[in-house]
Design a protein around this motif. Structure first.
Motif, PDB file in Angstrom:
ATOM      1  N   GLN A  49       0.812  -1.210   0.000  1.00 44.37           N
ATOM      2  CA  GLN A  49       0.000   0.000   0.000  1.00 44.37           C
ATOM      3  C   GLN A  49       0.851   1.268   0.000  1.00 44.37           C
ATOM      4  O   GLN A  49       0.448   2.287  -0.567  1.00 44.37           O
ATOM      5  CB  GLN A  49      -0.931   0.000   1.208  1.00 44.37           C
ATOM      6  CG  GLN A  49      -0.230  -0.095   2.550  1.00 44.37           C
ATOM      7  CD  GLN A  49      -1.198   0.036   3.704  1.00 44.37           C
ATOM      8  OE1 GLN A  49      -2.220   0.695   3.568  1.00 44.37           O
ATOM      9  NE2 GLN A  49      -0.887  -0.603   4.816  1.00 44.37           N
ATOM     10  N   ILE A  52       1.729   1.958  -3.551  1.00 45.29           N
ATOM     11  CA  ILE A  52       0.532   2.370  -4.287  1.00 45.29           C
ATOM     12  C   ILE A  52       0.158   3.802  -3.944  1.00 45.29           C
ATOM     13  O   ILE A  52      -0.197   4.606  -4.827  1.00 45.29           O
ATOM     14  CB  ILE A  52      -0.624   1.396  -3.988  1.00 45.29           C
ATOM     15  CG1 ILE A  52      -0.282  -0.004  -4.474  1.00 45.29           C
ATOM     16  CG2 ILE A  52      -1.909   1.880  -4.653  1.00 45.29           C
ATOM     17  CD1 ILE A  52      -1.308  -1.056  -4.105  1.00 45.29           C
ATOM     18  N   PHE A  53       0.237   4.166  -2.660  1.00 43.86           N
ATOM     19  CA  PHE A  53      -0.050   5.536  -2.257  1.00 43.86           C
ATOM     20  C   PHE A  53       0.934   6.517  -2.909  1.00 43.86           C
ATOM     21  O   PHE A  53       0.533   7.592  -3.377  1.00 43.86           O
ATOM     22  CB  PHE A  53       0.016   5.674  -0.735  1.00 43.86           C
ATOM     23  CG  PHE A  53      -1.282   5.357  -0.048  1.00 43.86           C
ATOM     24  CD1 PHE A  53      -2.443   6.042  -0.372  1.00 43.86           C
ATOM     25  CD2 PHE A  53      -1.354   4.382   0.927  1.00 43.86           C
ATOM     26  CE1 PHE A  53      -3.646   5.752   0.252  1.00 43.86           C
ATOM     27  CE2 PHE A  53      -2.545   4.091   1.558  1.00 43.86           C
ATOM     28  CZ  PHE A  53      -3.692   4.779   1.222  1.00 43.86           C
ATOM     29  N   LEU A  56      -0.114   7.066  -6.517  1.00 44.37           N
ATOM     30  CA  LEU A  56      -1.334   7.859  -6.684  1.00 44.37           C
ATOM     31  C   LEU A  56      -1.138   9.311  -6.273  1.00 44.37           C
ATOM     32  O   LEU A  56      -1.766  10.221  -6.852  1.00 44.37           O
ATOM     33  CB  LEU A  56      -2.469   7.236  -5.866  1.00 44.37           C
ATOM     34  CG  LEU A  56      -2.939   5.847  -6.307  1.00 44.37           C
ATOM     35  CD1 LEU A  56      -3.997   5.315  -5.359  1.00 44.37           C
ATOM     36  CD2 LEU A  56      -3.481   5.887  -7.728  1.00 44.37           C
ATOM     37  N   ILE A  93      -8.976   4.067   4.241  1.00 40.46           N
ATOM     38  CA  ILE A  93      -8.481   4.458   2.920  1.00 40.46           C
ATOM     39  C   ILE A  93      -7.529   3.400   2.375  1.00 40.46           C
ATOM     40  O   ILE A  93      -7.525   3.087   1.180  1.00 40.46           O
ATOM     41  CB  ILE A  93      -7.799   5.833   2.994  1.00 40.46           C
ATOM     42  CG1 ILE A  93      -8.842   6.907   3.319  1.00 40.46           C
ATOM     43  CG2 ILE A  93      -7.108   6.167   1.686  1.00 40.46           C
ATOM     44  CD1 ILE A  93      -8.245   8.272   3.568  1.00 40.46           C
ATOM     45  N   LYS A  96      -9.611   0.696   1.004  1.00 35.46           N
ATOM     46  CA  LYS A  96     -10.212   1.098  -0.268  1.00 35.46           C
ATOM     47  C   LYS A  96      -9.205   1.011  -1.406  1.00 35.46           C
ATOM     48  O   LYS A  96      -9.523   0.505  -2.505  1.00 35.46           O
ATOM     49  CB  LYS A  96     -10.752   2.526  -0.154  1.00 35.46           C
ATOM     50  CG  LYS A  96     -11.422   3.023  -1.421  1.00 35.46           C
ATOM     51  CD  LYS A  96     -11.751   4.512  -1.337  1.00 35.46           C
ATOM     52  CE  LYS A  96     -12.729   4.794  -0.201  1.00 35.46           C
ATOM     53  NZ  LYS A  96     -13.134   6.237  -0.215  1.00 35.46           N
ATOM     54  N   VAL A  97      -7.986   1.468  -1.160  1.00 32.65           N
ATOM     55  CA  VAL A  97      -6.959   1.421  -2.203  1.00 32.65           C
ATOM     56  C   VAL A  97      -6.588  -0.026  -2.536  1.00 32.65           C
ATOM     57  O   VAL A  97      -6.402  -0.382  -3.702  1.00 32.65           O
ATOM     58  CB  VAL A  97      -5.723   2.221  -1.748  1.00 32.65           C
ATOM     59  CG1 VAL A  97      -4.566   2.009  -2.711  1.00 32.65           C
ATOM     60  CG2 VAL A  97      -6.061   3.696  -1.666  1.00 32.65           C
ATOM     61  N   SER A 101      -7.158  -1.741  -6.133  1.00 36.04           N
ATOM     62  CA  SER A 101      -6.047  -2.383  -6.833  1.00 36.04           C
ATOM     63  C   SER A 101      -6.380  -3.833  -7.164  1.00 36.04           C
ATOM     64  O   SER A 101      -6.026  -4.334  -8.244  1.00 36.04           O
ATOM     65  CB  SER A 101      -4.782  -2.321  -5.973  1.00 36.04           C
ATOM     66  OG  SER A 101      -4.458  -0.982  -5.646  1.00 36.04           O
ATOM     67  N   ASP A 174      -9.141  10.890   1.064  1.00 35.95           N
ATOM     68  CA  ASP A 174     -10.201  10.066   0.475  1.00 35.95           C
ATOM     69  C   ASP A 174     -10.900  10.789  -0.672  1.00 35.95           C
ATOM     70  O   ASP A 174     -11.258  10.174  -1.680  1.00 35.95           O
ATOM     71  CB  ASP A 174     -11.204   9.651   1.547  1.00 35.95           C
ATOM     72  CG  ASP A 174     -11.755  10.833   2.307  1.00 35.95           C
ATOM     73  OD1 ASP A 174     -11.208  11.942   2.166  1.00 35.95           O
ATOM     74  OD2 ASP A 174     -12.746  10.661   3.058  1.00 35.95           O
ATOM     75  N   LEU A 177      -8.610  10.550  -3.736  1.00 35.99           N
ATOM     76  CA  LEU A 177      -8.638   9.220  -4.343  1.00 35.99           C
ATOM     77  C   LEU A 177      -9.941   8.981  -5.100  1.00 35.99           C
ATOM     78  O   LEU A 177      -9.943   8.342  -6.158  1.00 35.99           O
ATOM     79  CB  LEU A 177      -8.429   8.159  -3.261  1.00 35.99           C
ATOM     80  CG  LEU A 177      -7.060   8.150  -2.587  1.00 35.99           C
ATOM     81  CD1 LEU A 177      -7.021   7.087  -1.495  1.00 35.99           C
ATOM     82  CD2 LEU A 177      -5.950   7.914  -3.597  1.00 35.99           C
ATOM     83  N   THR A 181     -10.212   8.114  -9.074  1.00 31.43           N
ATOM     84  CA  THR A 181     -10.960   6.941  -9.540  1.00 31.43           C
ATOM     85  C   THR A 181     -12.005   7.336 -10.574  1.00 31.43           C
ATOM     86  O   THR A 181     -12.154   6.677 -11.614  1.00 31.43           O
ATOM     87  CB  THR A 181     -11.632   6.238  -8.351  1.00 31.43           C
ATOM     88  OG1 THR A 181     -10.641   5.875  -7.383  1.00 31.43           O
ATOM     89  CG2 THR A 181     -12.356   4.986  -8.809  1.00 31.43           C
TER      90      THR A 181
END
Length: 319
Positions: A49, A52-53, A56, A93, A96-97, A101, A174, A177, A181
């Motif tokens: 994560q 990934i964060f 993003l 969060i 959610k991510v 993914s 949030d 993100l 999305t």
């Protein structure tokens, strides 16, 4: 158990026909496999994560990120910091991510399960077209997602340009993100427009020349869509979306016109007018009935050459 499984495979209808209960069970099995694949990828993504964060948040932090919590960047332009609202927000969060993914990375698996459920009901040529559409649709969606990712920095700079002086901008993680999305989904689906037009042409709904006659209205509609879809509404972001869409539209028109020409070459009645009847060839060769018809089987007395007045089981030849 192996014999039972072998018998079930042998007794399966090659055309995919089965009772309603079998369809429901197969749908349940396909859904379970798709959900299991998403869950496995989600668990794996949870361990990454942080990476990934970083991926993003890189577009917005590289363009409008505040150095050391300042309200203004080094170049004098407004900047922003990313924040969370509650104590549980980082955990929710992260879930959610990870789930997002999992859905994206497991797309080939659940698309295959959907295809495996639908494919038995399609003809061979329909399966061929479906393979082509899926093979082309995936890169188009990824191209739209890439464009959405690339215009985030310009969008952030323009939107924060309206900030008052000496005001620190705080963006909820949030909310950011959710915006990313939505942009990825909208841009990805927008890039599927040419594939949709080509599909309508292959289905015989719209000819290519009619699509070409729409080019003025389509260019205007795509430009307006780009203005609404891009959050900043700046000319650069609009061109980054509207330009590729217009190019893809004309490519779809060219493919449709070429497909119409192919149909005319393969259609012997293409040169006829609407009120002119085509010639019908009713010969057995044209109808595919080229096999000779076998003569009627002779009665035993006829085959042996005996007189026709002989009777068999009390019946004469005519009876």
């Amino acid at each position: 158990m192996l014999k039972t499984a072998r018998r079930s495979k042998e007794s399966k209808d090659p055309e995919g026909r089965m009772p309603l209960g079998e369809h429901l069970r197969e749908l349940r099995n396909r859904l379970m496999k798709a959900v299991l694949a998403i869950l496995v990828v989600t668990v794996v993504a949870a361990f990454f994560q942080k990476e990934i964060f970083d991926f993003l948040l890189r577009p917005i932090l590289s363009s409008v990120g505040c150095p050391d919590g300042a309200s203004v960047a080094a170049n004098g332009k407004p900047c922003a910091i990313i924040k969370t609202d509650t104590l549980l927000s980082p955990f929710t969060i992260a879930l959610k991510v990870a789930l997002m993914s999992g859905v994206l990375v497991a797309t080939p698996v659940w698309l295959y399960q959907l295809w495996a459920f639908v494919a038995p009901g399609l003809h061979s040529h329909e399966r061929k077209y479906a393979y082509v559409f899926v093979a082309v649709g995936a890169p188009l969606f990824l191209g739209g997602a890439w464009v959405a990712y690339e215009i985030i920095p310009q969008t952030a700079e323009i939107m924060l340009g309206f900030s008052p002086v000496n005001v620190q901008n705080q963006i909820a993680l949030d909310a950011y993100l959710d915006l990313v999305t939505r942009m990825v989904i909208v841009f990805g689906l927008a890039f599927e427009l040419p594939l949709f037009l080509v599909g309508l042409n292959f289905a015989g709904v719209f000819p290519g020349k009619r699509m070409l006659g729409w080019w003025r209205g389509m260019v205007l509609a795509l430009t307006l869509f780009a203005a609404v879809a891009t959050p900043g509404g700046d000319p650069l972001s609009m061109l980054l979306l509207a330009g590729p869409l217009c190019v893809l539209y004309f490519i779809a028109v060219g493919i449709s016109i070429a497909n119409d020409a192919r149909r005319r070459r393969n259609n012997p009645d293409a040169a006829l007018s609407d009120d002119e009847a085509s010639d019908l060839d009713l010969t057995p060769e044209a109808l595919g009935e080229v096999e000779s018809v076998a003569p009627p089987r002779a009665l035993p007395e006829q085959a042996s050459g005996e007189h026709n007045d002989r009777r068999t089981n009390g019946y004469d030849d005519i009876t």
